[in-house]
Every structure is written in structure tokens, then in C-alpha cells.
Design an enzyme around this catalytic site. Structure first.
Site: not given
Ligand code: XUL
Ligand code: CO
Length: 437
Positions: A338, A306, A308, A103, A267, A100, A231, A270, A295
């Protein structure tokens, strides 16, 4: 100065290796279905987690030990961090990264200053890309962190928030282009609602479409030819995000004339938050012509948010790679981790363990998926299940030669349907296991 002085380049040592800082399955040049593994997998490191994750959570402060970080963020610090990032990408052997805007460089007091900061760091990113050969898989803009986006960005009730977001994405597209990014991601951030009483849903969704069209138009204007991705995520941070899942996103893209410009970035965690599996999301998106990028991460079966986490489940990676192979592989997309190390895994070496585990799990999943496809047993079983569509009335319906009246006649003549066959789900599951263990 090295950020990871104790770590040398991670190498492939084979399945018997006990070296925790080596790959057991990811041999980047090994051919699978005639293509090197690295081109199937197109691994990418997520800058926001790996370089910016602090380990802080709502209950406690930052835990991560990152010796290259200064006490206060600055452009200078961001540049030192960028050099550390590329040392990490290179030692790991990741061919791509994603970021991003926020970031990589700190926000300044004004938009102009913020853009200047971004330019200064982007210059170093470009230098490091050229030196190392590591490429940008996709760029994106953070349209959710700053309090100005509390009501959303493109879907905010405050038109100025929309305008600021537009300025931000304009700049992010320019930087992504400058860095040769293969894509650009829209993730909804706060594009959703907390309460329908105070929300004009139609207006918000219309605005999101206007915003994406502006991005597509501007990309064209500056000659950015990377792929746009949408996404999906059903909730978090808002209770209902407009980009809920693949089906909702694809409906939106088609309804608003964006289908030719935007594909999906799916993702895993998600998908599960939406009550789907990642393979469902991939199958749906790809079968509709929207396969873009992935992702790669995983959630926790016992937690409903989430998390991750890094993907280490071979079934999961096998299922993902089966879908990717089925639909012809990635073109511009890839597998972007991600994912973040747990806050208790606070040492720099943990970043290596995490990514090595994810890369090996996907390499093994790729090999299993390719073996399943090479045997063709599973495909044949599915084909057999649908064989009533290959001839007779099935083939006639598929080729458009029937309507309700002709089918009524067909059934009146025949009387009852051909008996159903067993679905054999358990056999299918056992057949898959033949390749896994
Ligand atoms: C948030 C997510 C983000 C996107 C990019 O859950 O997955 O990091 O991948 O904005
Ligand atoms: Co993501």
C-alpha cells in the site's frame, strides 16, 4: 499493445547484481525455514496507488506519465488499464493484487450503471487472472471518495449513506467472490469524527458493527469464504478514526460479536501515526489471535502524515518478518504494497524500481529474521529474562494456584523479592545487529 515495452520479466540475479531491474535477494523459490520465499511473503500490488496514483497533491496537478491512460475515464479505458496492470504484475512477478471497487471501474450516473461498469471490468480481471495466474489477495469498497460519504459511510449521520454503502459492499463482495479473492478489507475511510459536539459516538460505533454484521451475513449467504480484515488507522481523513489501532479494533470486534469473523490488516504507516511501531501492532494483534494481513509501506520520520512510501529499511522488514514467522506465517494474508511512488518519480519504470526495492527489502528481512531464529540466541535471552515464571512461585501463579492471600503469605515469609537482573537492552540491540551487518 504493451504498456511497458522496454521492460522484460524481472529476474533474481543475486546480491552482487548491479542491474537495477533485477532482484538481489528475492529468489521466489529459495527455501527459508523449509518454505519458498514467495509463500512466506505473498507480495501484492495495490491497484489504487500503482494504477490510479496520479501524483497530484493539494499544491499541484497530476505528474504521472501513464501512456495507457486516455484523457477521459471510461470502461474502455479501465479495461486497457487492467491489461496494463496485469502486464506489470507479471513482469514484476507479484503473485497477488488488491483493489477498491472504484479503482478498477468508473462510477456511472446511477448505482445500476456503476455496477454494470464494475461487472464489465471484473470480467477482464478474471480473464487476466486466469491467463497470468496472478490472484486477488483482497478486495474492498471505496466508501470515502464520493461526496455522499462526507460524514462517513456506516457511521454517517445520514441513514441513506449507510444504505448506499451497504449496496456498494454487497456488490464488492460479489465481485471479490467471483474473482476468488482470499480476503475482504474494511478500512474506516471516513468512519470517525471531526468534532465531538456534532457527533453521537455511541450511535455511530453501533452502526459500524451493524454494517459489519450485515457484510458477514451476506458473505455467508453467497458462499464467500474469504477472510474479513479490519485495517486500523488513527486519523486521516477524519481527525479521529474509530479503527484507531489494533487494540481499539480488537476491542470493537469482541464487544460486538465479530471476533470470529474478522482479523487485522496492519499497515506500517498507520501504526506509526497511532504512536506505535508496526511490530508492536503485529505483536499485539497476533498474540490476541487476530493476525491477518499486512499493508507494507513506510512513513517519513520527519512528516506526521500517511506518506505511503515503499519500504526499503532492512530493520523495518526484519522486524515485520520476525513477527510474521513468530506467529506461524500468513495463511490468507500477505504483504500488500500500500505504497506509492513520489510525484517526482513519474515514469512507468519507477513503478518497477519501487516494487523491486520493497520486495528485495522484505526478502532480505525474511532471511535475517530466519537467521536470528535459527541461532535462537535472542529467543534464549528473552526466555532467560522470564525464567522466574518457569518454576517456583511464577509457575504456580501461571497455573492458577495462588490468590492475594497466599501471595501475601509467600512475601511475608520471603521478606524481599529476588534481586532484579539487568534488562540488557543495549546487548539485545547489539545481538540483532550481528545478523543485519
Ligand atoms: C488508506 C489505506 C487504504 C486501505 C484500503 O490509508 O490504507 O488504502 O488499505 O482501503
Ligand atoms: Co492500507
Amino acid at each position: 499493445m504493451s504498456a511497458f515495452p522496454e521492460i522484460s520479466k524481472i529476474r533474481y540475479e543475486g546480491p552482487e547484481s548491479k542491474n537495477p531491474l533485477a532482484f538481489r535477494h528475492y529468489d521466489k523459490n529459495e527455501l527459508v525455514e523449509g518454505k519458498p520465499m514467495k509463500d512466506h511473503l505473498r507480495f501484492s500490488v495495490a491497484y489504487w496507488h500503482t494504477m490510479r496514483g496520479t501524483g497530484g497533491d493539494p499544491f499541484g496537478a497530476a505528474t504521472m506519465l501513464r501512456p495507457w491512460e486516455a484523457a477521459e475515464d471510461s470502461v474502455e479505458n479501465a479495461i486497457t488499464r487492467a491489461r496494463a496492470a496485469f502486464e506489470f504484475f507479471e513482469k514484476l512477478g507479484a503473485p497477488f493484487y488488491c483493489f477498491h471497487d472504484r479503482d478498477v471501474a468508473p462510477e456511472g450516473a446511477t448505482l445500476a450503471e456503476t455496477n454494470k461498469n464494475l461487472d464489465a471490468v471484473a470480467k477482464v480481471l478474471k480473464e487476466e487472472q486466469d491467463r497470468s495466474g496472478v490472484k486477488l489477495l483482497w478486495g474492498t469498497a471505496n466508501l470515502f471518495g464520493n461526496p455522499r460519504y462526507m460524514h462517513g459511510a456506516a457511521t454517517s449521520c445520514n441513514a441513506d449513506a449507510f444504505a448506499f454503502a451497504a449496496a456498494q459492499v454487497k456488490k464488492a463482495l460479489e465481485v471479490t467472490k467471483e474473482l476468488g479473492g482470499a480476503g475482504y478489507v474494511f478500512w474506516g475511510g471516513r468512519e470517525g469524527y471531526q468534532c465531538l459536539w456534532n457527533t453521537d459516538m455511541k450511535r455511530e460505533v453501533d452502526h459500524l458493527a451493524v454494517f459489519m454484521h450485515m457484510a458477514v451475513d451476506y458473505a455467508k449467504k453467497i458462499g464467500f469464504t474469504g477472510q474479513f480484515y479490519f485495517e486500523p488507522k488513527p486519523k486521516e481523513p477524519t481527525k479521529h478514526q474509530y479503527d484507531f489501532d489494533s487494540a481499539a479494533c480488537i476491542n470493537f470486534l469482541r464487544a460486538y460479536g465479530l471476533a470470529d469473523h474478522v482479523k487485522m490488516n496492519i499497515e506500517t504507516n498507520h501504526a506509526t501515526l497511532a504512536g506505535h511501531s508496526v511490530e508492536h501492532e503485529l505483536d499485539y494483534a497476533a498474540s490476541q489471535g487476530f493476525l491477518g494481513s499486512v499493508d507494507a509501506n513506510t512513513g517519513d520520520m520527519l512528516l506526521g502524515w500517511d506518506t505511503d512510501q515503499f519500504p526499503t529499511d532492512i530493520y523495518l522488514t526484519t522486524k515485520i518478518m520476525l513477527m510474521i514467522l513468530k506467529y506461524g506465517g500468513f495463511s490468507t494474508g500477505g504483504l500488500n504494497f500500500d505504497a506509492k511512488v513520489r510525484r517526482e518519480s513519474f515514469e512507468p519504470v519507477d513503478l518497477f524500481h519501487a516494487h523491486i526495492g520493497g520486495m528485495d527489502a522484505f526478502a532480505k528481512g525474511l532471511k535475517i529474521a530466519a537467521a536470528i531464529r535459527a541461532d535462537g540466541v535472542l529467543d534464549e535471552m528473552v526466555r532467560e529474562r522470564y525464567s522466574s515464571w518457569d518454576a517456583g512461585v511464577g509457575a504456580e501463579i501461571e497455573s492458577g494456584r495462588h490468590d492475594f492471600e497466599t501471595l501475601q503469605k509467600y512475601m511475608l515469609d520471603k521478606g524481599e523479592i529476588t534481586p532484579n537482573a539487568s534488562g540488557r537492552q543495549e546487548l539485545f540491540e547489539n545481538v540483532v545487529n550481528r545478523y543485519v551487518f
